[in-house]
Scaffold this motif. Sequence first.
Motif, PDB file in Angstrom:
ATOM      1  N   VAL A   7      34.508  20.521  66.337  1.00  0.00           N
ATOM      2  CA  VAL A   7      35.349  19.508  67.498  1.00  0.00           C
ATOM      3  C   VAL A   7      36.395  18.750  66.354  1.00  0.00           C
ATOM      4  CG1 VAL A   7      34.909  17.501  68.638  1.00  0.00           C
ATOM      5  CG2 VAL A   7      33.219  19.551  68.686  1.00  0.00           C
ATOM      6  N   ILE A   8      37.561  18.711  66.793  1.00  0.00           N
ATOM      7  CA  ILE A   8      38.441  18.069  66.033  1.00  0.00           C
ATOM      8  C   ILE A   8      39.258  16.867  66.756  1.00  0.00           C
ATOM      9  CG2 ILE A   8      40.477  18.014  64.411  1.00  0.00           C
ATOM     10  CD1 ILE A   8      39.392  21.000  64.056  1.00  0.00           C
ATOM     11  N   GLY A   9      39.413  15.835  66.408  1.00  0.00           N
ATOM     12  CA  GLY A   9      40.409  14.975  66.930  1.00  0.00           C
ATOM     13  C   GLY A   9      41.351  14.330  65.946  1.00  0.00           C
ATOM     14  N   LEU A  10      42.594  13.987  65.987  1.00  0.00           N
ATOM     15  CA  LEU A  10      43.512  13.621  65.092  1.00  0.00           C
ATOM     16  C   LEU A  10      43.912  12.272  65.465  1.00  0.00           C
ATOM     17  CD1 LEU A  10      45.688  16.642  64.684  1.00  0.00           C
ATOM     18  CD2 LEU A  10      43.642  15.834  63.108  1.00  0.00           C
ATOM     19  N   GLU A  11      44.031  11.377  64.423  1.00  0.00           N
ATOM     20  CA  GLU A  11      44.720   9.975  64.779  1.00  0.00           C
ATOM     21  C   GLU A  11      45.992  10.144  63.863  1.00  0.00           C
ATOM     22  OE1 GLU A  11      42.040   7.273  63.224  1.00  0.00           O
ATOM     23  OE2 GLU A  11      40.525   7.954  64.588  1.00  0.00           O
ATOM     24  N   CYS A 194      48.295  11.986  59.123  1.00  0.00           N
ATOM     25  CA  CYS A 194      47.273  11.888  59.833  1.00  0.00           C
ATOM     26  C   CYS A 194      45.924  11.804  59.280  1.00  0.00           C
ATOM     27  CB  CYS A 194      47.308  13.025  61.032  1.00  0.00           C
ATOM     28  SG  CYS A 194      46.415  14.357  60.338  1.00  0.00           S
ATOM     29  N   ASP A 195      45.051  11.235  60.149  1.00  0.00           N
ATOM     30  CA  ASP A 195      43.406  11.346  59.751  1.00  0.00           C
ATOM     31  C   ASP A 195      42.779  12.172  60.554  1.00  0.00           C
ATOM     32  OD1 ASP A 195      44.188   9.253  58.233  1.00  0.00           O
ATOM     33  OD2 ASP A 195      43.408   7.452  59.525  1.00  0.00           O
ATOM     34  N   ALA A 196      42.031  13.144  60.166  1.00  0.00           N
ATOM     35  CA  ALA A 196      41.479  14.173  61.018  1.00  0.00           C
ATOM     36  C   ALA A 196      39.790  13.784  61.299  1.00  0.00           C
ATOM     37  CB  ALA A 196      41.526  15.593  60.461  1.00  0.00           C
ATOM     38  N   ASN A 197      39.419  13.621  62.375  1.00  0.00           N
ATOM     39  CA  ASN A 197      37.824  13.520  62.590  1.00  0.00           C
ATOM     40  C   ASN A 197      37.638  14.934  62.799  1.00  0.00           C
ATOM     41  OD1 ASN A 197      37.511  10.451  62.719  1.00  0.00           O
ATOM     42  ND2 ASN A 197      39.265  10.699  64.168  1.00  0.00           N
ATOM     43  N   VAL A 198      36.319  15.304  61.995  1.00  0.00           N
ATOM     44  CA  VAL A 198      35.768  16.529  62.356  1.00  0.00           C
ATOM     45  C   VAL A 198      34.448  16.484  62.309  1.00  0.00           C
ATOM     46  CG1 VAL A 198      35.610  18.840  60.957  1.00  0.00           C
ATOM     47  CG2 VAL A 198      37.558  17.452  60.581  1.00  0.00           C
ATOM     48  N   SER A 199      33.866  17.342  63.236  1.00  0.00           N
ATOM     49  CA  SER A 199      32.280  17.408  63.489  1.00  0.00           C
ATOM     50  C   SER A 199      31.897  18.878  63.969  1.00  0.00           C
ATOM     51  CB  SER A 199      31.882  16.421  64.362  1.00  0.00           C
ATOM     52  OG  SER A 199      32.219  16.562  65.840  1.00  0.00           O
ATOM     53  N   ASN A 216      44.440  10.221  55.542  1.00  0.00           N
ATOM     54  CA  ASN A 216      45.779  10.161  54.908  1.00  0.00           C
ATOM     55  C   ASN A 216      46.225  11.790  54.577  1.00  0.00           C
ATOM     56  OD1 ASN A 216      46.389   7.516  55.452  1.00  0.00           O
ATOM     57  ND2 ASN A 216      45.655   6.881  53.525  1.00  0.00           N
ATOM     58  N   LEU A 217      46.187  12.405  55.625  1.00  0.00           N
ATOM     59  CA  LEU A 217      46.798  14.000  55.179  1.00  0.00           C
ATOM     60  C   LEU A 217      48.424  13.944  55.519  1.00  0.00           C
ATOM     61  CD1 LEU A 217      43.901  16.046  56.958  1.00  0.00           C
ATOM     62  CD2 LEU A 217      44.068  15.403  54.535  1.00  0.00           C
ATOM     63  N   PHE A 220      51.327  19.825  56.727  1.00  0.00           N
ATOM     64  CA  PHE A 220      50.496  20.613  57.928  1.00  0.00           C
ATOM     65  C   PHE A 220      49.440  21.628  57.047  1.00  0.00           C
ATOM     66  CE2 PHE A 220      54.807  20.109  59.780  1.00  0.00           C
ATOM     67  CZ  PHE A 220      54.417  19.200  60.845  1.00  0.00           C
ATOM     68  N   ARG A 221      50.039  22.001  55.979  1.00  0.00           N
ATOM     69  CA  ARG A 221      49.147  22.901  55.115  1.00  0.00           C
ATOM     70  C   ARG A 221      47.911  22.254  54.482  1.00  0.00           C
ATOM     71  NH1 ARG A 221      48.694  24.536  49.492  1.00  0.00           N
ATOM     72  NH2 ARG A 221      48.011  26.825  49.243  1.00  0.00           N
ATOM     73  N   ASN A 222      48.130  20.983  54.216  1.00  0.00           N
ATOM     74  CA  ASN A 222      46.786  20.152  53.624  1.00  0.00           C
ATOM     75  C   ASN A 222      45.982  19.935  54.914  1.00  0.00           C
ATOM     76  OD1 ASN A 222      47.521  20.222  50.970  1.00  0.00           O
ATOM     77  ND2 ASN A 222      48.377  18.023  51.038  1.00  0.00           N
ATOM     78  N   VAL A 223      46.460  19.533  56.050  1.00  0.00           N
ATOM     79  CA  VAL A 223      45.717  19.372  57.233  1.00  0.00           C
ATOM     80  C   VAL A 223      44.738  20.653  57.515  1.00  0.00           C
ATOM     81  CG1 VAL A 223      45.852  19.029  59.756  1.00  0.00           C
ATOM     82  CG2 VAL A 223      47.191  17.812  58.383  1.00  0.00           C
ATOM     83  N   GLN A 224      45.372  21.815  57.405  1.00  0.00           N
ATOM     84  CA  GLN A 224      44.496  23.012  57.662  1.00  0.00           C
ATOM     85  C   GLN A 224      43.429  23.203  56.616  1.00  0.00           C
ATOM     86  OE1 GLN A 224      46.860  26.174  58.972  1.00  0.00           O
ATOM     87  NE2 GLN A 224      45.223  27.619  59.266  1.00  0.00           N
ATOM     88  N   ARG A 225      43.935  22.988  55.328  1.00  0.00           N
ATOM     89  CA  ARG A 225      42.947  23.137  54.346  1.00  0.00           C
ATOM     90  C   ARG A 225      41.867  22.392  54.328  1.00  0.00           C
ATOM     91  NH1 ARG A 225      45.531  23.373  48.975  1.00  0.00           N
ATOM     92  NH2 ARG A 225      43.941  24.746  48.192  1.00  0.00           N
ATOM     93  N   ALA A 226      42.371  21.081  54.563  1.00  0.00           N
ATOM     94  CA  ALA A 226      41.037  19.838  54.546  1.00  0.00           C
ATOM     95  C   ALA A 226      40.126  20.208  55.692  1.00  0.00           C
ATOM     96  CB  ALA A 226      41.727  18.642  54.672  1.00  0.00           C
TER      97      ALA A 226
END
Length: 478
Positions: A7-11, A194-199, A216-217, A220-226
């Motif tokens: 489950v992912i939400g982005l800010e 963006c900040d990514a909320n992951v659960s 603070n991503l 696009f590549r760092n968002v996916q990898r993180a």
Amino acid sequence: MAAYEIVIGLEVHVQLATASKLFCSCPTTFGQPANANVCEVCAGMPGALPVPNREAVHYAALVGLATSCTVHRRSVFARKNYFYPDLPAGYQISQFELPICEHGHLDVEADGRTCRIGITRIHMENDAGKNIHAQGENLSYVDLNRAGTPLVEIVSEPDMRSSAQAVAYLRALYGIVTYLGVCDGNMEEGSFRCDANVSLRPVGQAAFGTRTELKNLNSFRNVQRAIEYEVARQQDVLDEGGSVVQETRLYDAAKNCTASMRSKEEAHDYRYFPDPDILPVEIAEEELERWRASLPELPQARARRFAAMTGLPEAEVEVLVQGRGLADFFEAAAQEADPRKVANFILGPLLRECHARNRNPAETAGWAMKPAALAQLVSMVDKGAISAKIANDIFGELFASGAMPEAYVREKGLGQISDAGALETAVDKVLAENPSEVAAYRGGKTKLISFFVGQIMRATKGKANPALVNELLAKKLQ
């Protein structure tokens, strides 16, 4: 090992491309000397009164309109209380109960299907400054140039179920804000981050799991990898019988890992209350309708139209619409030449030149080459005036100089040889010099035709008409 649903939400934080800050007249110019763009308001001096930037309100409303949000005609700024050294007032001016936009969505293509990602809210806020930690010194410096810079924060619903969906949503938002011109899109400078909320939760469970926030991503590549790292980390914790801790984590791109930064605050921890120094923002209905009417054709709609024009696959069309400048360039050239062939030149030689010269394909305003020159080059190949090889060979010079292809080809003597007599001599010479290949071709190895064509093109320095060369070879090899 249990099966989990991600489950992912982005800010998403978008820096608005206004000339001045959100509540004062200080410029937003990047790269100025430390603390050059600072006044009493953005330095948080007691008694300094903030005044909202009208253009920032306009830009925030445009983002809401472009993402199918309800744009509220009345919104309220609030104080979000927390302390950091780079937040001089001791609170951030943001929006809480009455944001400017709510309840929108974006449809994106990911994981082989169309996914609808809900947008909870879009609110305006001012950015903090920047801490600079001195190397080898037991002290830190504060640069307030960025303090007060206008942002919109776009908060999604927790509707994403994979890192691919998160990146597709993020790319769609990026396209929208850059097409609208409300953000310069410079991710290295932090204009879009963006900040990514992951659960994780067991498959079939309705309740959400405990989330972590990746802070603070900015790529696009760092968002996916993180996200992928954090999913694997949380899965290991759960599989070992542990509990995920709600916290904010930082992503280290060099090590490809996340590390704990601080415990995650909830909204009540910030003690929000309406800012007593700022009146509610009121937008007239007539003004809102003018803004709605001013919306340009957005990337997704343009991609569908370009796909119909060119017949190209979705992935290639997405490259054409990645920036408004490149899409405009293509469209202008495609009005004067075959759209698919224009697109192929852009996707091939033009992007090659941009990469070689470290030029952003989306920023076409400074290019020497104009759309009319590309259209003329495509038409010359179509008419047989030059070969595709010559067009490819001279593209770099045309791109750099801005020369019109017809004049350039005439000046350099590069016109295509379409005289049958002249070409027949070249064909005869190549066949005479390669008797074993001729025998092999006549023995059934017909793929050797490309060998003969290559030899003739080499002999004529790429100026031979390929269609005529193939016709002459077919006759003589029979």
